[in-house]
Design an enzyme around this catalytic site. Sequence first.
Site, PDB file in Angstrom:
ATOM      1  N   LYS A 138      -0.347  -0.943  -0.087  1.00  0.00           N
ATOM      2  CA  LYS A 138      -0.580  -2.313  -0.561  1.00  0.00           C
ATOM      3  C   LYS A 138       0.705  -3.124  -0.423  1.00  0.00           C
ATOM      4  CE  LYS A 138      -1.685  -0.861  -4.748  1.00  0.00           C
ATOM      5  NZ  LYS A 138      -1.895  -0.708  -6.197  1.00  0.00           N
ATOM      6  N   ARG A 198     -13.376  -7.073  -6.435  1.00  0.00           N
ATOM      7  CA  ARG A 198     -12.235  -7.940  -6.752  1.00  0.00           C
ATOM      8  C   ARG A 198     -12.247  -9.169  -5.835  1.00  0.00           C
ATOM      9  NH1 ARG A 198      -6.612  -4.956  -6.649  1.00  0.00           N
ATOM     10  NH2 ARG A 198      -7.379  -4.005  -8.571  1.00  0.00           N
ATOM     11  N   CYS A 232     -11.324   2.588 -15.057  1.00  0.00           N
ATOM     12  CA  CYS A 232     -10.244   2.990 -14.149  1.00  0.00           C
ATOM     13  C   CYS A 232     -10.153   4.507 -14.027  1.00  0.00           C
ATOM     14  CB  CYS A 232      -8.902   2.432 -14.624  1.00  0.00           C
ATOM     15  SG  CYS A 232      -7.584   2.917 -13.491  1.00  0.00           S
ATOM     16  N   CYS A 268      -4.101  -3.713 -19.262  1.00  0.00           N
ATOM     17  CA  CYS A 268      -4.897  -3.390 -18.068  1.00  0.00           C
ATOM     18  C   CYS A 268      -6.269  -2.884 -18.503  1.00  0.00           C
ATOM     19  CB  CYS A 268      -4.167  -2.341 -17.226  1.00  0.00           C
ATOM     20  SG  CYS A 268      -4.279  -0.689 -17.937  1.00  0.00           S
ATOM     21  N   LYS A 274       2.422  -6.875  -1.779  1.00  0.00           N
ATOM     22  CA  LYS A 274       2.190  -7.999  -2.689  1.00  0.00           C
ATOM     23  C   LYS A 274       3.221  -9.103  -2.489  1.00  0.00           C
ATOM     24  CE  LYS A 274      -0.156  -5.176  -6.030  1.00  0.00           C
ATOM     25  NZ  LYS A 274      -0.210  -4.638  -7.407  1.00  0.00           N
ATOM     26  N   CYS A 325      -1.768   3.983 -17.860  1.00  0.00           N
ATOM     27  CA  CYS A 325      -1.063   4.994 -17.057  1.00  0.00           C
ATOM     28  C   CYS A 325       0.192   4.359 -16.481  1.00  0.00           C
ATOM     29  CB  CYS A 325      -1.982   5.548 -15.958  1.00  0.00           C
ATOM     30  SG  CYS A 325      -1.986   4.591 -14.437  1.00  0.00           S
ATOM     31  N   CYS A 366      -0.072  -1.743 -13.936  1.00  0.00           N
ATOM     32  CA  CYS A 366      -0.905  -2.891 -13.565  1.00  0.00           C
ATOM     33  C   CYS A 366      -0.711  -4.101 -14.480  1.00  0.00           C
ATOM     34  CB  CYS A 366      -2.369  -2.490 -13.538  1.00  0.00           C
ATOM     35  SG  CYS A 366      -2.705  -1.240 -12.277  1.00  0.00           S
ATOM     36  N   ARG A 383      -2.181  -8.514  -0.463  1.00  0.00           N
ATOM     37  CA  ARG A 383      -3.166  -8.797  -1.514  1.00  0.00           C
ATOM     38  C   ARG A 383      -3.146 -10.264  -1.906  1.00  0.00           C
ATOM     39  NH1 ARG A 383      -4.215  -4.063  -4.443  1.00  0.00           N
ATOM     40  NH2 ARG A 383      -4.231  -2.294  -3.018  1.00  0.00           N
TER      41      ARG A 383
HETATM   42 FE1  SRM Z   1      -3.274  -2.125 -10.256  1.00  0.00          FE
HETATM   43  C1  SRM Z   1      -4.390   0.808  -8.977  1.00  0.00           C
HETATM   44  C2  SRM Z   1      -6.212  -2.638 -11.761  1.00  0.00           C
HETATM   45  C3  SRM Z   1      -2.367  -5.313 -10.843  1.00  0.00           C
HETATM   46  C4  SRM Z   1      -0.027  -1.271  -9.624  1.00  0.00           C
HETATM   47  N1  SRM Z   1      -5.036  -1.103 -10.287  1.00  0.00           N
HETATM   48  C5  SRM Z   1      -5.296   0.075  -9.659  1.00  0.00           C
HETATM   49  C6  SRM Z   1      -6.797   0.419  -9.772  1.00  0.00           C
HETATM   50  C7  SRM Z   1      -7.507  -0.145  -8.572  1.00  0.00           C
HETATM   51  C8  SRM Z   1      -7.111   1.913 -10.003  1.00  0.00           C
HETATM   52  C9  SRM Z   1      -7.383   2.791  -8.812  1.00  0.00           C
HETATM   53  O1  SRM Z   1      -6.589   2.791  -7.853  1.00  0.00           O
HETATM   54  O2  SRM Z   1      -8.378   3.521  -8.876  1.00  0.00           O
HETATM   55  C10 SRM Z   1      -7.129  -0.362 -11.077  1.00  0.00           C
HETATM   56  C11 SRM Z   1      -8.591  -0.770 -11.268  1.00  0.00           C
HETATM   57  C12 SRM Z   1      -8.937  -0.692 -12.734  1.00  0.00           C
HETATM   58  C13 SRM Z   1     -10.247  -1.251 -13.095  1.00  0.00           C
HETATM   59  O3  SRM Z   1     -11.069  -0.531 -13.700  1.00  0.00           O
HETATM   60  O4  SRM Z   1     -10.507  -2.414 -12.825  1.00  0.00           O
HETATM   61  C14 SRM Z   1      -6.093  -1.447 -11.045  1.00  0.00           C
HETATM   62  N2  SRM Z   1      -4.190  -3.707 -11.020  1.00  0.00           N
HETATM   63  C15 SRM Z   1      -5.363  -3.705 -11.678  1.00  0.00           C
HETATM   64  C16 SRM Z   1      -5.619  -5.024 -12.364  1.00  0.00           C
HETATM   65  C17 SRM Z   1      -7.093  -5.403 -12.432  1.00  0.00           C
HETATM   66  C18 SRM Z   1      -4.993  -4.944 -13.761  1.00  0.00           C
HETATM   67  C19 SRM Z   1      -5.221  -6.079 -14.703  1.00  0.00           C
HETATM   68  O5  SRM Z   1      -5.025  -5.827 -15.906  1.00  0.00           O
HETATM   69  O6  SRM Z   1      -5.524  -7.187 -14.309  1.00  0.00           O
HETATM   70  C20 SRM Z   1      -4.735  -5.938 -11.487  1.00  0.00           C
HETATM   71  C21 SRM Z   1      -5.449  -6.471 -10.282  1.00  0.00           C
HETATM   72  C22 SRM Z   1      -4.605  -7.470  -9.549  1.00  0.00           C
HETATM   73  C23 SRM Z   1      -5.291  -8.178  -8.423  1.00  0.00           C
HETATM   74  O7  SRM Z   1      -6.043  -9.133  -8.682  1.00  0.00           O
HETATM   75  O8  SRM Z   1      -5.026  -7.834  -7.266  1.00  0.00           O
HETATM   76  C24 SRM Z   1      -3.666  -4.944 -11.059  1.00  0.00           C
HETATM   77  N3  SRM Z   1      -1.531  -3.134 -10.161  1.00  0.00           N
HETATM   78  C25 SRM Z   1      -1.335  -4.419 -10.577  1.00  0.00           C
HETATM   79  C26 SRM Z   1       0.064  -4.697 -10.727  1.00  0.00           C
HETATM   80  C27 SRM Z   1       0.676  -5.986 -11.259  1.00  0.00           C
HETATM   81  C28 SRM Z   1       0.955  -6.988 -10.206  1.00  0.00           C
HETATM   82  O9  SRM Z   1       0.717  -6.760  -9.025  1.00  0.00           O
HETATM   83  O10 SRM Z   1       1.452  -8.053 -10.577  1.00  0.00           O
HETATM   84  C29 SRM Z   1       0.733  -3.530 -10.390  1.00  0.00           C
HETATM   85  C30 SRM Z   1       2.270  -3.292 -10.478  1.00  0.00           C
HETATM   86  C31 SRM Z   1       2.997  -3.892  -9.337  1.00  0.00           C
HETATM   87  C32 SRM Z   1       2.965  -2.984  -8.152  1.00  0.00           C
HETATM   88  O11 SRM Z   1       2.086  -3.133  -7.316  1.00  0.00           O
HETATM   89  O12 SRM Z   1       3.814  -2.089  -8.073  1.00  0.00           O
HETATM   90  C33 SRM Z   1      -0.277  -2.563 -10.032  1.00  0.00           C
HETATM   91  N4  SRM Z   1      -2.382  -0.520  -9.392  1.00  0.00           N
HETATM   92  C34 SRM Z   1      -1.022  -0.349  -9.279  1.00  0.00           C
HETATM   93  C35 SRM Z   1      -0.765   0.966  -8.745  1.00  0.00           C
HETATM   94  C36 SRM Z   1       0.628   1.584  -8.441  1.00  0.00           C
HETATM   95  C37 SRM Z   1       1.058   1.281  -7.056  1.00  0.00           C
HETATM   96  C38 SRM Z   1       2.283   2.061  -6.653  1.00  0.00           C
HETATM   97  O13 SRM Z   1       3.091   1.536  -5.884  1.00  0.00           O
HETATM   98  O14 SRM Z   1       2.447   3.204  -7.069  1.00  0.00           O
HETATM   99  C39 SRM Z   1      -2.023   1.574  -8.571  1.00  0.00           C
HETATM  100  C40 SRM Z   1      -2.310   2.983  -8.021  1.00  0.00           C
HETATM  101  C41 SRM Z   1      -2.224   3.083  -6.551  1.00  0.00           C
HETATM  102  O15 SRM Z   1      -2.113   2.088  -5.825  1.00  0.00           O
HETATM  103  O16 SRM Z   1      -2.248   4.221  -6.085  1.00  0.00           O
HETATM  104  C42 SRM Z   1      -3.011   0.617  -8.992  1.00  0.00           C
HETATM  105 FE1  SF4 Z   2      -5.698   1.966 -14.273  1.00  0.00          FE
HETATM  106 FE2  SF4 Z   2      -3.209   2.712 -14.695  1.00  0.00          FE
HETATM  107 FE3  SF4 Z   2      -3.692   0.375 -13.537  1.00  0.00          FE
HETATM  108 FE4  SF4 Z   2      -4.240   0.670 -16.075  1.00  0.00          FE
HETATM  109  S1  SF4 Z   2      -2.191   0.804 -15.162  1.00  0.00           S
HETATM  110  S2  SF4 Z   2      -5.615  -0.216 -14.543  1.00  0.00           S
HETATM  111  S3  SF4 Z   2      -4.871   2.782 -16.205  1.00  0.00           S
HETATM  112  S4  SF4 Z   2      -4.168   2.339 -12.681  1.00  0.00           S
END
Ligand code: SRM
Ligand code: SF4
Length: 565
Positions: A207, A74, A434, A428, A209, A473, A477, A143
């Site tokens: 994390k 990333r 993922c 996502c 943000k 899920c 994201c 981030r």
């Molecule tokens: Fe996310 C975890 C993809 C934005 C909340 N996110 C993941 C992981 C790394 C899965 C993992 O932990 O194994 C995903 C990788 C998937 C893949 O195959 O690429 C993933 N998140 C993404 C991206 C690529 C989604 C997208 O469609 O673009 C975004 C990358 C952003 C970046 O450039 O940094 C992405 N993730 C978000 C957002 C939206 C935002 O920030 O605006 C959220 C919701 C806001 C938040 O943070 O609460 C988000 N991602 C999560 C979470 C839940 C965190 C929590 O507090 O519970 C996880 C899981 C975790 O951290 O345990 C997660």
């Molecule tokens: Fe993976 Fe769930 Fe984030 Fe989609 S929403 S990229 S399935 S962790």
Amino acid sequence: MPPAPAPSGVERLKEASRFLRGEIAAELAAPGREVSEDAYNLLKFHGTYEQHDRDTATERKQRGEEKEFSFMVRVRMPGGMLTAGQYLALDALADRYGNGTLRITTREGVQFHGVIKQDLKASIAAINQTLLTTQAACGDVVRNVTATPAPRRDAVHARIRADAAMLSAALLPASRAYHELFLDEAAQAELGTEPEPLYGPTYLPRKFKIGIAAPEDNSIDVLTNDLGIVALFEGERLVGYNFALGGGLGMTHNRKDTYPRLATPLCFVGPDDLRRGVEAVIALQRDFGDRSDRRRARLKYLLDERGLDWAKATLEGYFGAPLAPPRPQPSFEIPEILGWHAQGDGKFWLGVPVPSGRIEDRGDCRLRSALRAAVARFGADPVLTGQQDILLTNLAPADRGPVEALLRDHGVVLAETLTPLARWSLACPALPTCGLALAEAERVHRPIVAAIEAALARVGLAGERISLRLTGCPNGCARPYAGDIGIVGRMPGHYALYVGGDFAGTRLSFKLHDKIAEADLAPALAPLFAAFAEQRCDDEGFGDFCTRLGTEALRDLIAPVQDAA
Ligand code: SRM
Ligand code: SF4
């Protein structure tokens, strides 16, 4: 007093890691495609996740073969800003090290998928040669800082861009581990003894943000950040910043003590206090955030447990002065930034939609080739948006026709030919990369949008501006709880259905159905659309309408589908 809960395993790992070094160097040099769990967790801080191809995993297991491991890498870029040269370099790396695609993230970054372990160091070093970084793109640190993306050449947007860049650079970890591991910087004489003034040896509990927006463009959903900053101007003069704390969308099914939350406006800081104010919020979470349970470790839970008064008073201690209450601010809006727009300096930008943010050549639509050619030929500097789209900026008036012709020749679908639903939809990555996906998202994005578009068209709402967010899920994201409609993976082929958020990102949606088959999503929404078409008030949006009707009335409307499901 009960004893303090023990720190989680990840906390112990960070502490013993000598500022994020661990055994990463040895593990990357070792043969094989996999790393240990400790290296997996530490590598996140350097911007990469080990993944495996979930499509082939079962078959390979049956054949007694190991999973097809590779890494997601990333790249962070504050406010999604890139130069033409940087974009072209990233594009080339997608072939050299990745799976031939670039993926724009919902936080204005770029992801590569499919990088094998043996190429990890070279790919990260190559990214650094473009003056971009993967450092702290993931992990328990600040981030990528998101920002209102519109490349308007006025004082408001210039300041927001500059603030995002300043914060992004200032909040990077001080540890030299990244530079030693990936950029061949000479190792410190005494490894892991350097100071880490802001984060300390165990970094943040989770994390963290930060997003910064002007009220007139909340396309980044600023209130979903741990720290959402709203820049307030009088004309071109910066007045200061409202700080909203405790946003975050992640939740775990069947754990009621985890939930999505929008940030609460807590205080105001003056134009010269941005960095000091931000560092105070980070220190608050660093010192008080939950370090025993990672599912409850985000700032939002700390605020809900201790209360806003406690948070403000404690924050003032770190800030070193009383903090003013938040100032009144204009309502959030989300303008259209795709299509052609004047930048205000005689040049233009063209916003191009990118389905699910995936820049690829696919069938007749050669989006990746088209963008590469447009950037190379016309010198357009791209901006990536939090809606997973790309803005080609700095185009001369005379370039407009040729750029558009080039895109059309490559079969690229431009914004004006999309329905609003398709244009305002996010998905996502989910499967196959993922590891947390419970259901498909990106790969079923088009058919789900098509089915829902058809349901809207049947009641005369094809042109209605409705936001749709799809995730594999509940982690959120693609921010499914912040739009009009959220579709959240529960198990293969089944989704929870959320409605009632608002288009401007100021209200969370609520769950209408817990588990609905993919094929039943559009039929479930159809009676809601019919009622909306008949009963809406004035300029009420779909999410507003759903909130006005409430859960019970909406459930009655979808009852026939529920019974069949
Ligand atoms: Fe996310 C975890 C993809 C934005 C909340 N996110 C993941 C992981 C790394 C899965 C993992 O932990 O194994 C995903 C990788 C998937 C893949 O195959 O690429 C993933 N998140 C993404 C991206 C690529 C989604 C997208 O469609 O673009 C975004 C990358 C952003 C970046 O450039 O940094 C992405 N993730 C978000 C957002 C939206 C935002 O920030 O605006 C959220 C919701 C806001 C938040 O943070 O609460 C988000 N991602 C999560 C979470 C839940 C965190 C929590 O507090 O519970 C996880 C899981 C975790 O951290 O345990 C997660
Ligand atoms: Fe993976 Fe769930 Fe984030 Fe989609 S929403 S990229 S399935 S962790």
